[in-house]
Motif scaffolding. Structure first.
Motif, PDB file in Angstrom:
ATOM      1  N   VAL A   1      -4.606  17.069  -2.859  1.00  0.00           N
ATOM      2  CA  VAL A   1      -3.312  16.473  -2.515  1.00  0.00           C
ATOM      3  C   VAL A   1      -3.245  16.098  -1.034  1.00  0.00           C
ATOM      4  N   LYS A   2      -4.210  16.559  -0.260  1.00  0.00           N
ATOM      5  CA  LYS A   2      -4.258  16.170   1.153  1.00  0.00           C
ATOM      6  C   LYS A   2      -4.797  14.757   1.335  1.00  0.00           C
ATOM      7  N   ASP A   3      -5.407  14.198   0.283  1.00  0.00           N
ATOM      8  CA  ASP A   3      -5.946  12.843   0.385  1.00  0.00           C
ATOM      9  C   ASP A   3      -4.830  11.836   0.640  1.00  0.00           C
ATOM     10  N   PRO A   4      -5.042  10.862   1.525  1.00  0.00           N
ATOM     11  CA  PRO A   4      -4.012   9.853   1.766  1.00  0.00           C
ATOM     12  C   PRO A   4      -3.802   8.978   0.538  1.00  0.00           C
ATOM     13  N   ALA A   5      -2.644   8.358   0.466  1.00  0.00           N
ATOM     14  CA  ALA A   5      -2.273   7.560  -0.706  1.00  0.00           C
ATOM     15  C   ALA A   5      -3.059   6.270  -0.834  1.00  0.00           C
ATOM     16  N   ASP A   6      -3.859   5.939   0.158  1.00  0.00           N
ATOM     17  CA  ASP A   6      -4.693   4.737   0.042  1.00  0.00           C
ATOM     18  C   ASP A   6      -6.135   5.081  -0.320  1.00  0.00           C
ATOM     19  N   LYS A   7      -6.393   6.372  -0.564  1.00  0.00           N
ATOM     20  CA  LYS A   7      -7.745   6.788  -0.952  1.00  0.00           C
ATOM     21  C   LYS A   7      -7.837   6.785  -2.474  1.00  0.00           C
ATOM     22  N   VAL A   8      -7.959   5.602  -3.054  1.00  0.00           N
ATOM     23  CA  VAL A   8      -7.893   5.466  -4.508  1.00  0.00           C
ATOM     24  C   VAL A   8      -9.188   5.839  -5.206  1.00  0.00           C
ATOM     25  N   THR A   9     -10.207   6.224  -4.436  1.00  0.00           N
ATOM     26  CA  THR A   9     -11.475   6.612  -5.048  1.00  0.00           C
ATOM     27  C   THR A   9     -11.501   8.088  -5.449  1.00  0.00           C
ATOM     28  N   THR A  10     -10.437   8.831  -5.135  1.00  0.00           N
ATOM     29  CA  THR A  10     -10.318  10.200  -5.636  1.00  0.00           C
ATOM     30  C   THR A  10      -9.144  10.274  -6.602  1.00  0.00           C
ATOM     31  N   PHE A  11      -9.211  11.209  -7.504  1.00  0.00           N
ATOM     32  CA  PHE A  11      -8.190  11.370  -8.529  1.00  0.00           C
ATOM     33  C   PHE A  11      -6.811  11.621  -7.906  1.00  0.00           C
ATOM     34  N   CYS A  12      -6.747  12.563  -6.976  1.00  0.00           N
ATOM     35  CA  CYS A  12      -5.463  12.881  -6.342  1.00  0.00           C
ATOM     36  C   CYS A  12      -4.969  11.740  -5.463  1.00  0.00           C
ATOM     37  N   GLY A  13      -5.880  11.130  -4.711  1.00  0.00           N
ATOM     38  CA  GLY A  13      -5.480  10.022  -3.853  1.00  0.00           C
ATOM     39  C   GLY A  13      -4.956   8.848  -4.646  1.00  0.00           C
ATOM     40  N   ALA A  14      -5.589   8.556  -5.789  1.00  0.00           N
ATOM     41  CA  ALA A  14      -5.148   7.428  -6.618  1.00  0.00           C
ATOM     42  C   ALA A  14      -3.800   7.714  -7.275  1.00  0.00           C
ATOM     43  N   LEU A  15      -3.591   8.945  -7.688  1.00  0.00           N
ATOM     44  CA  LEU A  15      -2.276   9.296  -8.233  1.00  0.00           C
ATOM     45  C   LEU A  15      -1.197   9.124  -7.174  1.00  0.00           C
ATOM     46  N   LYS A  16      -1.490   9.563  -5.946  1.00  0.00           N
ATOM     47  CA  LYS A  16      -0.537   9.401  -4.853  1.00  0.00           C
ATOM     48  C   LYS A  16      -0.292   7.927  -4.561  1.00  0.00           C
ATOM     49  N   TYR A  17      -1.333   7.116  -4.637  1.00  0.00           N
ATOM     50  CA  TYR A  17      -1.207   5.670  -4.435  1.00  0.00           C
ATOM     51  C   TYR A  17      -0.239   5.068  -5.456  1.00  0.00           C
ATOM     52  N   MET A  18      -0.430   5.405  -6.721  1.00  0.00           N
ATOM     53  CA  MET A  18       0.429   4.853  -7.768  1.00  0.00           C
ATOM     54  C   MET A  18       1.878   5.296  -7.599  1.00  0.00           C
ATOM     55  N   ILE A  19       2.055   6.582  -7.366  1.00  0.00           N
ATOM     56  CA  ILE A  19       3.412   7.125  -7.269  1.00  0.00           C
ATOM     57  C   ILE A  19       4.161   6.548  -6.072  1.00  0.00           C
ATOM     58  N   THR A  20       3.516   6.511  -4.908  1.00  0.00           N
ATOM     59  CA  THR A  20       4.218   6.030  -3.707  1.00  0.00           C
ATOM     60  C   THR A  20       4.553   4.539  -3.814  1.00  0.00           C
ATOM     61  N   ASN A  21       3.643   3.756  -4.363  1.00  0.00           N
ATOM     62  CA  ASN A  21       3.917   2.329  -4.504  1.00  0.00           C
ATOM     63  C   ASN A  21       4.918   2.039  -5.610  1.00  0.00           C
ATOM     64  N   LEU A  22       4.838   2.780  -6.705  1.00  0.00           N
ATOM     65  CA  LEU A  22       5.825   2.602  -7.776  1.00  0.00           C
ATOM     66  C   LEU A  22       7.222   3.003  -7.310  1.00  0.00           C
ATOM     67  N   ALA A  23       7.292   4.011  -6.443  1.00  0.00           N
ATOM     68  CA  ALA A  23       8.596   4.436  -5.917  1.00  0.00           C
ATOM     69  C   ALA A  23       9.227   3.338  -5.063  1.00  0.00           C
ATOM     70  N   LYS A  24       8.388   2.625  -4.316  1.00  0.00           N
ATOM     71  CA  LYS A  24       8.899   1.508  -3.507  1.00  0.00           C
ATOM     72  C   LYS A  24       9.402   0.377  -4.408  1.00  0.00           C
ATOM     73  N   GLN A  25       8.696   0.139  -5.497  1.00  0.00           N
ATOM     74  CA  GLN A  25       9.057  -0.938  -6.415  1.00  0.00           C
ATOM     75  C   GLN A  25      10.204  -0.556  -7.349  1.00  0.00           C
ATOM     76  N   ASN A  26      10.423   0.752  -7.496  1.00  0.00           N
ATOM     77  CA  ASN A  26      11.431   1.258  -8.438  1.00  0.00           C
ATOM     78  C   ASN A  26      12.219   2.387  -7.766  1.00  0.00           C
ATOM     79  N   PRO A  27      13.088   2.043  -6.814  1.00  0.00           N
ATOM     80  CA  PRO A  27      13.732   3.064  -5.981  1.00  0.00           C
ATOM     81  C   PRO A  27      14.641   4.045  -6.707  1.00  0.00           C
ATOM     82  N   SER A  28      15.021   3.759  -7.950  1.00  0.00           N
ATOM     83  CA  SER A  28      15.886   4.701  -8.674  1.00  0.00           C
ATOM     84  C   SER A  28      15.188   5.300  -9.892  1.00  0.00           C
ATOM     85  N   THR A  29      13.875   5.146  -9.962  1.00  0.00           N
ATOM     86  CA  THR A  29      13.162   5.608 -11.153  1.00  0.00           C
ATOM     87  C   THR A  29      12.975   7.121 -11.168  1.00  0.00           C
TER      88      THR A  29
END
Length: 226
Positions: free
Chosen positions: A104-132
């Motif tokens: 979970v310490k991986d940055p959200a742009d490190k999509v080559t790791t499982f945790c980093g890619a999950l963080k990438y999806m969640i943070t970007n989806l939150a920006k696109q869907n602010p009330s989700t």
């Protein structure tokens, strides 16, 4: 009973009635990737949610991005906007495809790791869907020849990186805790187990019609509780 009371009851039963919901994932979500004639749990949830979720699942896709032929689940988020609920269900192919877990310490742009890619999806989806509201779903158990959980000695099998299926399950939970996002633990508590119930699966991995129906009830119940 007047119309107002009826609406109140409907909302109590179906809190997301007619609301937009998107389900992101791999072949479990896609459904037809395994058998075109068997509808996925996603479409089956309509009767339990009071709305028809969108299905972006792609067979063989992984959470972490790799350099092989497997798709990247993160590619499914590009036009997911204005959603009330978003579910992310994956990890089986990350185990099979030897994707590094990271942490979970991986940055959200490190999509080559499982945790980093999950963080990438969640943070970007939150920006696109602010009330989700999000729901993460762990990978399910498998008894398929190529994705078996246990070896002949009853020990958890490891992939080429030394990780077990269970390690990916725990990684999903860790990311969920990091973001305070609910996690549906299909692996440990989903009542989907091809070892005990081979009648739920096509070949020890992908759900058959009965398996998808069971997943639909389980996942829809969790969504309705968000």
């Amino acid at each position: 009973m007047d119309e107002k009371e009826l609406v109140t009851i409907e909302k109590a039963v179906f809190p997301y009635m007619n609301e937009p919901i998107t389900c992101i994932g791999d072949s479990f979500t896609h459904g037809a990737a395994a058998r075109p004639d068997i509808s996925s749990y996603v479409s089956r949830m309509t009767k339990y949610l009071g709305t028809t979720p969108r299905n972006t699942g792609v067979g063989g896709a992984t959470i972490a991005k790799g350099d092989d032929e497997r798709g990247f689940i993160g590619d499914q988020i590009k036009d997911v906007e204005g959603q009330k609920v978003i579910t992310i269900f994956g990890g089986t192919n990350d185990f099979a495809g030897n994707r590094p877990i990271g942490s979970v310490k991986d940055p959200a742009d490190k999509v080559t790791t499982f945790c980093g890619a999950l963080k990438y999806m969640i943070t970007n989806l939150a920006k696109q869907n602010p009330s989700t509201k999000f729901l993460l779903i762990t990978p399910a158990k498998s008894n398929h020849a190529d994705w078996r959980l246990y070896d002949d000695g009853g020990n958890l099998r490891k992939n080429d990186l030394g990780n077990t299926f269970s390690d990916y399950v725990e990684a999903v939970k860790d990311v969920g805790k990091y973001f305070a996002i609910p996690v549906l633990d299909i692996f440990n508590e989903g009542n989907y187990n091809p070892y005990l119930f081979p009648n739920l699966s096509l070949e020890g991995l992908h759900p058959n019609a009965e398996g998808h129906e069971r997943l639909a009830k389980t996942i829809a119940y969790k969504i309705n509780s968000l």
